[in-house]
Scaffold this active site. Structure first.
Site, PDB file in Angstrom:
ATOM      1  N   LYS A  13       0.823  -1.221   0.000  1.00 55.91           N
ATOM      2  CA  LYS A  13       0.000   0.000   0.000  1.00 55.91           C
ATOM      3  C   LYS A  13       0.854   1.267   0.000  1.00 55.91           C
ATOM      4  O   LYS A  13       0.630   2.195  -0.767  1.00 55.91           O
ATOM      5  CB  LYS A  13      -0.942   0.021   1.225  1.00 55.91           C
ATOM      6  N   ARG A 126      12.070  -4.930   5.321  1.00 55.77           N
ATOM      7  CA  ARG A 126      11.739  -3.525   5.002  1.00 55.77           C
ATOM      8  C   ARG A 126      12.534  -2.561   5.894  1.00 55.77           C
ATOM      9  O   ARG A 126      12.771  -2.811   7.061  1.00 55.77           O
ATOM     10  CB  ARG A 126      10.251  -3.271   5.220  1.00 55.77           C
ATOM     11  N   ARG A 170      -0.142  -8.618  13.845  1.00 53.11           N
ATOM     12  CA  ARG A 170      -0.705  -7.672  12.856  1.00 53.11           C
ATOM     13  C   ARG A 170      -1.521  -8.419  11.806  1.00 53.11           C
ATOM     14  O   ARG A 170      -2.576  -7.963  11.392  1.00 53.11           O
ATOM     15  CB  ARG A 170       0.436  -6.876  12.188  1.00 53.11           C
TER      16      ARG A 170
HETATM   17  P1  AP5 Z   1       4.890  -1.508   1.897  1.00 56.47           P
HETATM   18  O1  AP5 Z   1       4.501  -0.780   0.661  1.00 56.47           O
HETATM   19  O2  AP5 Z   1       5.587  -0.754   2.958  1.00 56.47           O
HETATM   20  O3  AP5 Z   1       3.614  -2.292   2.499  1.00 56.47           O
HETATM   21  P2  AP5 Z   1       2.322  -1.733   3.257  1.00 56.47           P
HETATM   22  O4  AP5 Z   1       1.129  -2.412   2.655  1.00 56.47           O
HETATM   23  O5  AP5 Z   1       2.327  -0.246   3.281  1.00 56.47           O
HETATM   24  O6  AP5 Z   1       2.557  -2.376   4.685  1.00 56.47           O
HETATM   25  P3  AP5 Z   1       2.471  -1.731   6.158  1.00 56.47           P
HETATM   26  O7  AP5 Z   1       3.257  -2.651   7.053  1.00 56.47           O
HETATM   27  O8  AP5 Z   1       2.842  -0.293   6.160  1.00 56.47           O
HETATM   28  O9  AP5 Z   1       0.942  -1.892   6.442  1.00 56.47           O
HETATM   29  P4  AP5 Z   1       0.263  -1.843   7.817  1.00 56.47           P
HETATM   30  O10 AP5 Z   1      -1.135  -1.657   7.412  1.00 56.47           O
HETATM   31  O11 AP5 Z   1       0.527  -3.004   8.676  1.00 56.47           O
HETATM   32  O12 AP5 Z   1       0.995  -0.652   8.589  1.00 56.47           O
HETATM   33  P5  AP5 Z   1       0.538   0.825   8.940  1.00 56.47           P
HETATM   34  O13 AP5 Z   1       1.737   1.664   8.954  1.00 56.47           O
HETATM   35  O14 AP5 Z   1      -0.626   1.223   8.117  1.00 56.47           O
HETATM   36  O15 AP5 Z   1       5.774  -2.759   1.424  1.00 56.47           O
HETATM   37  C1  AP5 Z   1       6.366  -3.655   2.353  1.00 56.47           C
HETATM   38  C2  AP5 Z   1       7.730  -4.148   1.823  1.00 56.47           C
HETATM   39  O16 AP5 Z   1       7.498  -4.911   0.656  1.00 56.47           O
HETATM   40  C3  AP5 Z   1       8.687  -3.018   1.429  1.00 56.47           C
HETATM   41  O17 AP5 Z   1       9.982  -3.349   1.799  1.00 56.47           O
HETATM   42  C4  AP5 Z   1       8.552  -2.913  -0.111  1.00 56.47           C
HETATM   43  O18 AP5 Z   1       9.767  -2.495  -0.718  1.00 56.47           O
HETATM   44  C5  AP5 Z   1       8.179  -4.350  -0.484  1.00 56.47           C
HETATM   45  N1  AP5 Z   1       7.242  -4.408  -1.620  1.00 56.47           N
HETATM   46  C6  AP5 Z   1       6.162  -3.606  -1.836  1.00 56.47           C
HETATM   47  N2  AP5 Z   1       5.507  -3.958  -2.960  1.00 56.47           N
HETATM   48  C7  AP5 Z   1       6.180  -5.021  -3.454  1.00 56.47           C
HETATM   49  C8  AP5 Z   1       5.975  -5.857  -4.617  1.00 56.47           C
HETATM   50  N3  AP5 Z   1       4.958  -5.664  -5.470  1.00 56.47           N
HETATM   51  N4  AP5 Z   1       6.873  -6.875  -4.815  1.00 56.47           N
HETATM   52  C9  AP5 Z   1       7.907  -7.099  -3.951  1.00 56.47           C
HETATM   53  N5  AP5 Z   1       8.150  -6.335  -2.849  1.00 56.47           N
HETATM   54  C10 AP5 Z   1       7.282  -5.328  -2.596  1.00 56.47           C
HETATM   55  O19 AP5 Z   1       0.007   0.633  10.436  1.00 56.47           O
HETATM   56  C11 AP5 Z   1       0.902   0.348  11.480  1.00 56.47           C
HETATM   57  C12 AP5 Z   1       0.128   0.271  12.821  1.00 56.47           C
HETATM   58  O20 AP5 Z   1      -0.524   1.549  13.087  1.00 56.47           O
HETATM   59  C13 AP5 Z   1      -1.015  -0.754  12.886  1.00 56.47           C
HETATM   60  O21 AP5 Z   1      -0.547  -2.044  13.212  1.00 56.47           O
HETATM   61  C14 AP5 Z   1      -1.893  -0.145  13.986  1.00 56.47           C
HETATM   62  O22 AP5 Z   1      -1.340  -0.374  15.249  1.00 56.47           O
HETATM   63  C15 AP5 Z   1      -1.794   1.359  13.708  1.00 56.47           C
HETATM   64  N6  AP5 Z   1      -2.839   1.825  12.774  1.00 56.47           N
HETATM   65  C16 AP5 Z   1      -2.627   2.401  11.546  1.00 56.47           C
HETATM   66  N7  AP5 Z   1      -3.805   2.689  10.961  1.00 56.47           N
HETATM   67  C17 AP5 Z   1      -4.775   2.291  11.839  1.00 56.47           C
HETATM   68  C18 AP5 Z   1      -6.203   2.305  11.786  1.00 56.47           C
HETATM   69  N8  AP5 Z   1      -6.862   2.775  10.719  1.00 56.47           N
HETATM   70  N9  AP5 Z   1      -6.878   1.813  12.854  1.00 56.47           N
HETATM   71  C19 AP5 Z   1      -6.230   1.333  13.936  1.00 56.47           C
HETATM   72  N10 AP5 Z   1      -4.878   1.278  14.044  1.00 56.47           N
HETATM   73  C20 AP5 Z   1      -4.168   1.757  13.009  1.00 56.47           C
HETATM   74 MG    MG Z   2       2.446   1.188   4.836  1.00 53.76          MG
END
Ligand code: AP5
Ligand code: MG
Length: 215
Positions: A13, A126, A170
Site C-alpha cells: 500500500k 523492510r 498484525r
Molecule cells: P509496503 O509498501 O511498505 O507495504 P504496506 O502495505 O504499506 O505495509 P504496512 O506494514 O505499512 O501496512 P500496515 O497496514 O501493517 O501498517 P501501517 O503503517 O498502516 O511494502 C512492504 C515491503 O514490501 C517493502 O519493503 C517494499 O519495498 C516491499 N514491496 C512492496 N511492494 C512489493 C511488490 N509488489 N513486490 C515485492 N516487494 C514489494 O500501520 C501500522 C500500525 O498503526 C497498525 O498495526 C496499527 O497499530 C496502527 N494503525 C494504523 N492505521 C490504523 C487504523 N486505521 N486503525 C487502527 N490502528 C491503526
Molecule cells: Mg504502509
C-alpha cells in the site's frame, strides 16, 4: 477523488501510494505514518498509540476516526489516497458519514491481495525513512548508502513492528478486523482487487487502469 488502499501488512500500500504522489500529485493519508510521526514528537497521541502499535494491535476506533476527520477537513479539495484507513467496519461507516456531510464519497477501494506466506520476508526486510517515510527493502530495494535515505538524507531504520512476533499479531488483526471491512466494500461494489504479488511496476499499471488514468 478519494481512493482507499486496503490490504495486509506488507502488501504494498505504501509503496504504491508513493508512486501516485510522485506521478499524479495525490495526497496520501497514511494513518500509520501519522501515528509514527506522533510517536517521534512524543505527543499524547504518540504515547498512547505506541503501546498498541508495538504489540501489533489496532489503535482504538474513536482515536483513529477523530484523527482522520481532522485531516480530511483540511484536505477536502484534494485527491486523497487513504492508506491504512479504514480497517474496521466502524471506521468505514464513520468515513462514509464524514464524506457524505461534505457531499463527497469514496470512488474506489483497491484491495492488494497477497499470499500471507511472503509477507514475513517483505516486512522483516523492510527499512523506512524516519523523515519522509520512503520505503526500502534490504534485498529488493536497497538504498545507495546503508541507513541513509536516497530521497531526503534522513535516517533509514527498521520499524519496531516489523519483528516476526509482532507481524504475526498484525496479520491476525488484519484477518479479524480488515477482512470484514473488505467485504463491506465488496457489497458496495467499489472494490477492485489487485494481485499484490506482481512486480511493483505492474501493480502500479493495474491500479492506474482501474482508476481510468491513461497516461
Ligand atoms: P509496503 O509498501 O511498505 O507495504 P504496506 O502495505 O504499506 O505495509 P504496512 O506494514 O505499512 O501496512 P500496515 O497496514 O501493517 O501498517 P501501517 O503503517 O498502516 O511494502 C512492504 C515491503 O514490501 C517493502 O519493503 C517494499 O519495498 C516491499 N514491496 C512492496 N511492494 C512489493 C511488490 N509488489 N513486490 C515485492 N516487494 C514489494 O500501520 C501500522 C500500525 O498503526 C497498525 O498495526 C496499527 O497499530 C496502527 N494503525 C494504523 N492505521 C490504523 C487504523 N486505521 N486503525 C487502527 N490502528 C491503526
Ligand atoms: Mg504502509
Amino acid at each position: 477523488m478519494k481512493i482507499i488502499f486496503i490490504g495486509a501488512p506488507g502488501s504494498g500500500k505504501g509503496t504504491q501510494s508513493r508512486e501516485f504522489i510522485d506521478k499524479y500529485g495525490y495526497v496520501q493519508l497514511s494513518t500509520g505514518d501519522l501515528l509514527r510521526g506522533a510517536i517521534i514528537q512524543g505527543s499524547d497521541l504518540g504515547i498512547l498509540a505506541k503501546n498498541f502499535m508495538d504489540q501489533g494491535k489496532l489503535v482504538p476506533d474513536e482515536i483513529m476516526i477523530g484523527l482522520v476527520k481532522n485531516y480530511l477537513t483540511s484536505q477536502s479539495e484534494k485527491s486523497v489516497i487513504l492508506d491504512g484507513f479504514p480497517r474496521t467496519i466502524a471506521q468505514a461507516e464513520s468515513l462514509d458519514l464524514m464524506l457524505k456531510s461534505n457531499a463527497d464519497q469514496i470512488d474506489k477501494v483497491i484491495y492488494f491481495k497477497i499470499n500471507p506466506q511472503i509477507l514475513v520476508e517483505r516486512l522483516t526486510g523492510r527499512r523506512t525513512c524516519t523523515n519522509c517515510s520512503e520505503i526500502y527493502h534490504i534485498k529488493t530495494k536497497p538504498g545507495k548508502a546503508s541507513g541513509v535515505c536516497d530521497k531526503c538524507g534522513g535516517q533509514v531504520v527498521q520499524r519496531p513492528d516489523d519483528k516476526e512476533d509482532v507481524i504475526v499479531e498484525r496479520l491476525a488483526q488484519f484477518e479479524k478486523n480488515t477482512g470484514p471491512t473488505i467485504e463491506y466494500y465488496r457489497t458496495k461494489k467499489t472494490l477492485f482487487e489487485i494481485d499484490g504479488m506482481q512486480r511493483p511496476s505492474i501493480v502500479f499499471e493495474e491500479i492506474k487502469k482501474s482508476l481510468g488514468l491513461l497516461i
